[in-house]
Design a protein around this motif. Structure first.
Motif, mmCIF file in Angstrom:
data_model
loop_
_atom_site.group_PDB
_atom_site.id
_atom_site.type_symbol
_atom_site.label_atom_id
_atom_site.label_comp_id
_atom_site.label_asym_id
_atom_site.label_seq_id
_atom_site.Cartn_x
_atom_site.Cartn_y
_atom_site.Cartn_z
ATOM 1 N N ALA A 111 0.812 -1.221 0.000
ATOM 2 C CA ALA A 111 0.000 0.000 0.000
ATOM 3 C C ALA A 111 0.846 1.273 0.000
ATOM 4 O O ALA A 111 0.304 2.368 -0.111
ATOM 5 N N LEU A 112 2.168 1.132 0.098
ATOM 6 C CA LEU A 112 3.048 2.302 0.162
ATOM 7 C C LEU A 112 3.476 2.725 -1.241
ATOM 8 O O LEU A 112 3.734 1.890 -2.105
ATOM 9 N N ALA A 113 3.580 4.027 -1.436
ATOM 10 C CA ALA A 113 4.089 4.555 -2.697
ATOM 11 C C ALA A 113 5.580 4.260 -2.800
ATOM 12 O O ALA A 113 6.254 4.031 -1.800
ATOM 13 N N SER A 114 6.099 4.268 -4.019
ATOM 14 C CA SER A 114 7.540 4.082 -4.201
ATOM 15 C C SER A 114 8.277 5.186 -3.470
ATOM 16 O O SER A 114 7.836 6.331 -3.448
ATOM 17 N N GLY A 115 9.398 4.840 -2.862
ATOM 18 C CA GLY A 115 10.176 5.838 -2.141
ATOM 19 C C GLY A 115 11.080 5.197 -1.117
ATOM 20 O O GLY A 115 11.219 3.980 -1.062
ATOM 21 N N VAL A 116 11.694 6.037 -0.312
ATOM 22 C CA VAL A 116 12.607 5.598 0.733
ATOM 23 C C VAL A 116 11.844 5.569 2.057
ATOM 24 O O VAL A 116 11.159 6.534 2.411
ATOM 25 N N TYR A 117 11.970 4.460 2.782
ATOM 26 C CA TYR A 117 11.303 4.293 4.064
ATOM 27 C C TYR A 117 12.292 3.807 5.110
ATOM 28 O O TYR A 117 13.342 3.253 4.783
ATOM 29 N N LEU A 118 11.934 4.016 6.362
ATOM 30 C CA LEU A 118 12.720 3.525 7.486
ATOM 31 C C LEU A 118 11.864 2.556 8.279
ATOM 32 O O LEU A 118 10.697 2.836 8.569
ATOM 33 N N LEU A 119 12.433 1.424 8.607
ATOM 34 C CA LEU A 119 11.783 0.466 9.486
ATOM 35 C C LEU A 119 12.363 0.708 10.867
ATOM 36 O O LEU A 119 13.566 0.576 11.074
ATOM 37 N N ARG A 120 11.515 1.146 11.817
ATOM 38 C CA ARG A 120 11.983 1.475 13.165
ATOM 39 C C ARG A 120 11.581 0.372 14.132
ATOM 40 O O ARG A 120 10.423 -0.017 14.191
ATOM 41 N N VAL A 121 12.570 -0.101 14.882
ATOM 42 C CA VAL A 121 12.346 -1.094 15.926
ATOM 43 C C VAL A 121 12.749 -0.444 17.242
ATOM 44 O O VAL A 121 13.904 -0.070 17.418
ATOM 45 N N ARG A 122 11.781 -0.284 18.145
ATOM 46 C CA ARG A 122 12.057 0.322 19.442
ATOM 47 C C ARG A 122 11.627 -0.633 20.538
ATOM 48 O O ARG A 122 10.590 -1.285 20.440
ATOM 49 N N GLY A 123 12.433 -0.671 21.583
ATOM 50 C CA GLY A 123 12.102 -1.505 22.724
ATOM 51 C C GLY A 123 12.801 -0.978 23.955
ATOM 52 O O GLY A 123 13.467 0.054 23.925
ATOM 53 N N ASP A 124 12.651 -1.728 25.047
ATOM 54 C CA ASP A 124 13.291 -1.331 26.292
ATOM 55 C C ASP A 124 14.810 -1.259 26.142
ATOM 56 O O ASP A 124 15.457 -0.388 26.705
ATOM 57 N N GLN A 125 15.382 -2.189 25.370
ATOM 58 C CA GLN A 125 16.830 -2.246 25.192
ATOM 59 C C GLN A 125 17.239 -2.249 23.722
ATOM 60 O O GLN A 125 18.403 -2.443 23.397
ATOM 61 N N THR A 126 16.284 -2.038 22.818
ATOM 62 C CA THR A 126 16.537 -2.100 21.382
ATOM 63 C C THR A 126 16.093 -0.803 20.730
ATOM 64 O O THR A 126 15.019 -0.297 21.031
ATOM 65 N N ASN A 127 16.921 -0.264 19.841
ATOM 66 C CA ASN A 127 16.552 0.905 19.066
ATOM 67 C C ASN A 127 17.307 0.843 17.746
ATOM 68 O O ASN A 127 18.513 1.076 17.707
ATOM 69 N N LYS A 128 16.586 0.503 16.657
ATOM 70 C CA LYS A 128 17.233 0.353 15.357
ATOM 71 C C LYS A 128 16.396 1.032 14.279
ATOM 72 O O LYS A 128 15.172 1.036 14.347
ATOM 73 N N LEU A 129 17.089 1.576 13.276
ATOM 74 C CA LEU A 129 16.471 2.101 12.075
ATOM 75 C C LEU A 129 17.090 1.367 10.894
ATOM 76 O O LEU A 129 18.301 1.297 10.775
ATOM 77 N N ILE A 130 16.225 0.843 10.021
ATOM 78 C CA ILE A 130 16.691 0.117 8.837
ATOM 79 C C ILE A 130 16.085 0.803 7.634
ATOM 80 O O ILE A 130 14.862 0.954 7.533
ATOM 81 N N ARG A 131 16.927 1.256 6.719
ATOM 82 C CA ARG A 131 16.475 1.976 5.527
ATOM 83 C C ARG A 131 16.145 0.995 4.418
ATOM 84 O O ARG A 131 16.890 0.049 4.176
ATOM 85 N N PHE A 132 15.012 1.204 3.740
ATOM 86 C CA PHE A 132 14.695 0.408 2.556
ATOM 87 C C PHE A 132 13.960 1.255 1.543
ATOM 88 O O PHE A 132 13.425 2.298 1.855
ATOM 89 N N VAL A 133 13.981 0.815 0.289
ATOM 90 C CA VAL A 133 13.387 1.563 -0.835
ATOM 91 C C VAL A 133 12.244 0.763 -1.399
ATOM 92 O O VAL A 133 12.344 -0.434 -1.557
#
Length: 75
Positions: A53-75
């Motif tokens: 459902a997302l348009a073409s483009g650059v997105y970030l997948l964010r994972v947040r938790g008590d001890q986890t914080n990550k950003l993963i870039r995808f197109v």
């Protein structure tokens, strides 16, 4: 960047129990897709992210938790 078509799989490895939130953000940091939120025990988890459902483009997948914080870039 990691190319994504209609879906991509996120593998998440937790070293301890924690409350985790997984979401997709657009290039401005705005949330465009909620993937998961809840308590998880230590272990490895796979999540299928449906990006059809997302348009073409650059997105970030964010994972947040008590001890986890990550950003993963995808197109």
């Amino acid at each position: 960047p990691n190319p994504v078509t209609s879906q991509t799989t996120l593998t998440l490895e937790l070293l301890s129990d924690e409350l985790v939130q997984v979401e997709v953000l657009d290039h401005t940091g705005g949330k465009v897709l909620h993937v998961f939120e809840g308590n998880l025990t230590a272990g490895t988890y796979d999540y299928v992210v449906d990006a059809s459902a997302l348009a073409s483009g650059v997105y970030l997948l964010r994972v947040r938790g008590d001890q986890t914080n990550k950003l993963i870039r995808f197109v």
